[in-house]
Structure formats: structure tokens, C-alpha cells
Design an enzyme around this catalytic site. Structure first.
Site: not given
Length: 254
Positions: A96, A104-105, A133, A10
Site C-alpha cells: 500500500y 486492519a481487517d 458490509t 461494522n
């Protein structure tokens, strides 16, 4: 075959150039750049690098940031490949509801953590924590299935939310302590213990679900802030996303 791994968060872009797209490939160079300075990469740090022949990147930023990075990569003859979470990759299955909507992270970090854990002994349940963040707390069972995870605000977002929504809380960052006796310490301690509590709860859930003691791996730019205040055993890993990108690249390009 040189390999460039890129992790766009971020606020910052981190990159690493390896001799090959495979786990434990020697590192040739690495660096960090704030997102507002991405346009300096081609004329700066990247200008003197050996040209990469393969690239794999992970980003939580928008398409505009991605395009700016691709523009900087035009000094090389290399295709940009960006991770999108899938149903299965590199030994990990994705539980999921809509696999491609998983960040993606998170997907890359879990792949890196899973393979790191396997080098330490037999497969065990795994909790993967990223502190940045935002904070994510993800659970993997002994079969390598991502079961689900938590997302909560990081320290900075918590403090800004309280400052904007509550009168009179514009105070400097304090210390973490068991019984805060001033507002600064109360705010800092509250945010820290909220994150620690989320991790503790996920470890508890996973222990009950799998009937085995989970490992916990933590990463992220603010992971070191949490380290002294964790209530469960954990391993702090600086470049977990690069580990994941290398594992994925070995299978995609190897």
C-alpha cells in the site's frame, strides 16, 4: 498462556479464546455480539471465561467502539492490543502507498489466507475476498507481497443506494438468476454479479501479473451468499481473521 482474539466489524463483534497465542491452539470458547450490545459482555459471555493473558484485536469500527470493548475487558488483567497494518508482518509485505492506512481487517485476513495457502502446497498468487458490509478483493503475489486491492459496496449498500437514488425501487430482495424478469431479481442479481465480476477481474489481473494460476480464498458474513454464483474456483473460510490474528500473535507473544 490463554489468548483472546477479537474481530470487530461494522455490525458485530466476534471473539475467540484459545489456550495459547499460536496457530491451531485449541479453542476454549467463542461468541458473537452485535455492537449495540457490547456493554453486556463483561456481565454475560465473558464473565465466566478463564482470564486471558494476551489479547489481540482487529477493528474497522471507530475509537468509541474500541473504548467500550476495553471497558468490558477491565474484568481481566490483560492489555488491549489492536492491529495496525505495517510494512511487513508474519511473512507478508505491504505494498500500500501508506501501509498504516490499509484497513486492519484486510491486513489480518491476508495474513491468515497467506499462511493457510502455504499449508496447501507451494506458494501461489492469492486473491483474498471479504464479503460483508463492504467487499474487498485483495491480491498477493508468490513472494508474499500485497500488490493492491479493490473496495466495493456490499449487497445491502448497493440496494439501499438504488432505493434512495431511484424512484420506485422499494422492492423485496429477490433471487439470483441469469436473466432476471422482475425488479427484485434484477437488483439482487446485479449486486451479486458485480461482486463476482470484481473477483474474476482481480484473478485475471493477478494471473497475468504473476504468470501462474491464483488461489482464491473468501470470507465474511455474507460469503455464503456469493458462493453459488462465483465464476472462479475458491475456498470459503469462516474464521479467516481469527487465523490471521493467531499467526500474528504467535510472532508477537510467542
Amino acid at each position: 498462556m490463554t489468548f483472546l482474539a477479537i474481530d470487530i466489524g461494522n455490525t458485530r463483534l466476534k471473539w475467540a479464546l484459545h489456550t495459547a497465542p499460536q496457530h491451531n491452539a485449541p479453542l476454549l470458547a467463542q461468541g458473537v455480539e452485535f455492537l449495540e450490545n457490547i456493554d453486556r459482555l463483561a456481565s454475560g459471555d465473558w464473565g465466566g471465561l478463564p482470564p486471558p493473558t494476551r489479547m489481540l484485536g482487529c477493528t474497522v469500527a471507530g475509537d468509541a467502539i474500541k473504548r467500550r470493548v476495553e471497558e468490558q475487558m477491565e474484568l481481566w488483567d490483560v492489555s488491549a492490543n489492536w492491529v495496525v497494518a505495517s510494512s511487513f508482518e508474519a511473512g507478508l509485505s505491504n505494498g500500500y502507498d501508506y501501509p498504516a492506512r490499509l484497513g486492519a481487517d484486510r491486513w489480518v485476513a491476508m495474513i491468515g489466507a497467506w499462511h493457510r495457502s502455504l499449508t496447501q502446497g507451494p506458494a501461489r498468487p492469492l486473491v483474498v475476498v471479504m464479503v460483508g458490509t463492504a467487499v474487498t478483493v485483495d491480491a498477493i503475489d508468490t513472494q508474499g507481497k500485497f500488490l493492491g486491492g479493490l473496495i466495493l459496496p456490499g449487497h445491502g449498500i448497493m440496494l439501499r443506494a438504488l432505493e434512495s437514488g431511484t424512484a420506485g425501487l422499494h422492492v423485496p430482495t429477490g433471487n439470483v438468476c441469469e436473466f432476471p424478469t422482475n425488479t427484485s431479481d434484477a437488483l439482487t442479481s446485479g449486486g451479486t454479479y458485480a461482486i463476482a465480476g470484481a473477483v474474476e477481474r482481480m484473478v485475471q489481473h493477478l494471473r497475468q501479473h504473476c504468470g501462474a494460476e491464483p488461489r482464491c480464498i473468501m470470507t465474511g458474513g455474507a460469503g455464503w451468499k456469493m458462493a453459488p454464483n462465483m465464476s472462479v474456483p475458491f475456498e470459503l473460510v469462516d474464521n479467516l481473521l481469527f487465523d490471521g490474528l493467531l499467526e500474528m500473535a504467535a510472532r508477537r507473544f510467542g
